[in-house]
Structures are given as structure tokens and as C-alpha cells.
Design an enzyme around this catalytic site. Sequence first.
Site, PDB file in Angstrom:
ATOM      1  N   ARG A  42      87.759  21.047  84.751  1.00  0.00           N
ATOM      2  CA  ARG A  42      87.788  21.827  83.504  1.00  0.00           C
ATOM      3  C   ARG A  42      88.603  23.106  83.641  1.00  0.00           C
ATOM      4  NH1 ARG A  42      81.978  20.888  80.727  1.00  0.00           N
ATOM      5  NH2 ARG A  42      82.137  18.643  80.667  1.00  0.00           N
ATOM      6  N   ASP A 150      75.534  29.600  69.242  1.00  0.00           N
ATOM      7  CA  ASP A 150      76.028  29.053  70.509  1.00  0.00           C
ATOM      8  C   ASP A 150      76.857  30.132  71.187  1.00  0.00           C
ATOM      9  OD1 ASP A 150      76.242  25.874  71.545  1.00  0.00           O
ATOM     10  OD2 ASP A 150      77.659  27.258  72.470  1.00  0.00           O
TER      11      ASP A 150
HETATM   12  C1  LIG Z   1      74.622  19.796  75.411  1.00  0.00           C
HETATM   13  S1  LIG Z   1      74.833  20.957  74.099  1.00  0.00           S
HETATM   14  C2  LIG Z   1      73.381  20.652  73.142  1.00  0.00           C
HETATM   15  C3  LIG Z   1      73.647  20.663  71.653  1.00  0.00           C
HETATM   16  C4  LIG Z   1      72.434  20.370  70.790  1.00  0.00           C
HETATM   17  N1  LIG Z   1      71.397  21.369  70.974  1.00  0.00           N
HETATM   18  C5  LIG Z   1      71.912  18.990  71.045  1.00  0.00           C
HETATM   19  O1  LIG Z   1      70.884  18.840  71.706  1.00  0.00           O
HETATM   20  O2  LIG Z   1      72.525  18.016  70.602  1.00  0.00           O
HETATM   21  C6  LIG Z   1      74.432  22.499  74.935  1.00  0.00           C
HETATM   22  C7  LIG Z   1      74.977  23.728  74.227  1.00  0.00           C
HETATM   23  O3  LIG Z   1      74.376  24.871  74.808  1.00  0.00           O
HETATM   24  C8  LIG Z   1      75.333  25.905  74.818  1.00  0.00           C
HETATM   25  N2  LIG Z   1      74.974  26.913  75.817  1.00  0.00           N
HETATM   26  C9  LIG Z   1      74.956  26.805  77.169  1.00  0.00           C
HETATM   27  N3  LIG Z   1      74.612  27.965  77.731  1.00  0.00           N
HETATM   28  C10 LIG Z   1      74.384  28.842  76.715  1.00  0.00           C
HETATM   29  C11 LIG Z   1      73.988  30.199  76.665  1.00  0.00           C
HETATM   30  N4  LIG Z   1      73.758  30.911  77.760  1.00  0.00           N
HETATM   31  N5  LIG Z   1      73.860  30.764  75.439  1.00  0.00           N
HETATM   32  C12 LIG Z   1      74.093  30.048  74.313  1.00  0.00           C
HETATM   33  N6  LIG Z   1      74.470  28.754  74.298  1.00  0.00           N
HETATM   34  C13 LIG Z   1      74.607  28.151  75.490  1.00  0.00           C
HETATM   35  C14 LIG Z   1      76.634  25.184  75.151  1.00  0.00           C
HETATM   36  O4  LIG Z   1      77.768  25.936  74.743  1.00  0.00           O
HETATM   37  C15 LIG Z   1      76.482  23.871  74.381  1.00  0.00           C
HETATM   38  O5  LIG Z   1      77.109  23.922  73.129  1.00  0.00           O
END
Ligand SMILES: C[S@@+](CC[C@H](N)C(=O)[O-])C[C@H]1O[C@@H](n2cnc3c(N)ncnc32)[C@H](O)[C@@H]1O
Length: 281
Positions: A42, A150
Site C-alpha cells: 500500500r 471515518d
Molecule cells: C473495514 S471498514 C468497516 C466499515 C463498516 N463499519 C462496516 O462494518 O462495513 C473500517 C473503517 O474503520 C476506519 N478506521 C480505522 N481506524 C480508525 C480510526 N482510528 N478512527 C476512525 N476510523 C477508523 C477505516 O478508515 C475504515 O473505513
Amino acid sequence: MEAARQREFTFGDDDFDALRALVRQHTGISLSDAKRELVYGRLSRRLRALGLESFRDYRELLTNDPDGQEIIEFCNAITTNLTAFFRESHHFDYLREHVLEPLADRPPGQRVRIWSAGCSTGEEPYSIAMTVKEAVPATQRHDIKILATDLDSDVLAKGRAGVYGQDRMKDMAQARLARFFRENREDSVVRYTANPEIRDLITFNQLNLMTEFPMKGPFDVIFCRNVVIYFDKDTQRGLFRRYAQMQRPGDILFLGHSENIFKVSDDYTLVGRTVYRRNPT
Ligand SMILES: C[S@@+](CC[C@H](N)C(=O)[O-])C[C@H]1O[C@@H](n2cnc3c(N)ncnc32)[C@H](O)[C@@H]1O
């Protein structure tokens, strides 16, 4: 050996360790050794985009990043954004039965706040909004709002735009698709744009869950699904404590299918499949 032969950039232990320390500091995500290739893959794209020749140069850029712009790109590149409409659909059933349908018997003006924390490209908050519209026909009789946040500014922009390709929609019921999305056809490409009916319920804001929450709450429901899986237990503990401060006894927390708060939080009780309720204080 093989990796060294194939690699475009040298990627030593010092590079990996320094970068994963930065990831942890900025996102709370702790990357195991198994994520080494993922990090290389990445971030190599960032090196190419910036015209850099080594990870050493990239690390230097991150340490001297006055406007923090590359740190944002760096976090965006690392976080995994996999999501889908009505993913883990039992949570939407629970929301409908326990929060939304009971509103029919309540006086007008009920305040309901739902937070999609880690909303990725928006499929989760739009699924919540569709559930609200289907379960509460006179939505405007009440005060229902969805906050979608997010850390990743790119996914948030996609969520805000609310435009999805055909592949994202293949499992959605036709009736839902027809009611909540407008179809655009350009040559042979079909895209679906979320209608104002669902869009107007949602506010998209950038928020790193590791930082102080700017909103007051309380939140009747928090969706935090497939997010904490990347955090170590101490980080999870701190986050659940802060969620608990944003909720009243009985309020709901949904986690992802492989997440749980066993031994991590005393503030919630498991009441269903990855469904938790805030304990009395
Ligand atoms: C795998 S996705 C899950 C999306 C959705 N909640 C679902 O279950 O389908 C995880 C998301 O968490 C966000 N994320 C990870 N670390 C984070 C943080 N410290 N603060 C806010 N968002 C975060 C990532 O950018 C990503 O978009």
C-alpha cells in the site's frame, strides 16, 4: 530472498517498525508482523505517487510533514475500508424492532441519534437510513439523525457523494434500489445515486476515533463494526469507555462479527449476536 529480488523499494525491519509505530500513534491500529507485505504494497503506491526512491525518504517526509497532509494519505493507504450495504443484516433487524418500530406508539418529536463510527464509503449509514425510512413512515414526525464518521478522508468523500457502481448493488432488493436510489446510465456504465430521502438523514464528518469526540451525544445507537479489530486491547478499552460516556443505560452498541468486548469493557452487556446494551451506571 525472494522478496528482495522482486522488490522495487528496499523495505527493512527499521522501515516496517517505524511505520507501524506511526500507524499506531495516528490510528490506534496495531499491525502484526503478518501485515508487512500489506504495508509494503500500500505504501509503495505513495512512494511512486510522490516520486520518492526509498522508504527512508518517505519516513523523513512523514516526520517533517508541516501541514499533516501526507499523514492523512498515509493513514488512508493503511486502513482497510471493506464494507457492504446491509452487511451483518441482523443488526438492521434489531435496530428496526427495538428502536424504530416502537416510535410508532410514542408522542411526536422523539430524539433518536445513531452513530456509524468507521463508516467507510457510506454503505453502513445509508443502510441505517433505509431502515429508518422503511420502519418509520412519518420520519419527520420525529427528530432522527445519523452521524457517519471515518478517519479516512477519501472514503468519507465517497460516502458523501453517495454514488455507487452496479457491483455494490447486486445483493440489494429491487424495491429498495428503486425507492432509495436514482439510476444513471452513461454508455454502458450504470451508477446509483442515493436519493435525498436517505441522504438528508446523514451527516458525514471526519473523525479519528483516537482523538477527543467533538460531539456531545447521547447516542441511542452506535455502530462500530469491523473497526476495533485493528486496535490492541488497551486502545479498545479506552474507546469503549468513551463510547459508554456518550450513551445512557440501555443504549445499543453494535460490533462486527469477529469483535467482542469480553474482558475489555464492563460498561456493556451482550444481548444478542454482537449486540450490546449500555449497563446502568
Ligand atoms: C473495514 S471498514 C468497516 C466499515 C463498516 N463499519 C462496516 O462494518 O462495513 C473500517 C473503517 O474503520 C476506519 N478506521 C480505522 N481506524 C480508525 C480510526 N482510528 N478512527 C476512525 N476510523 C477508523 C477505516 O478508515 C475504515 O473505513
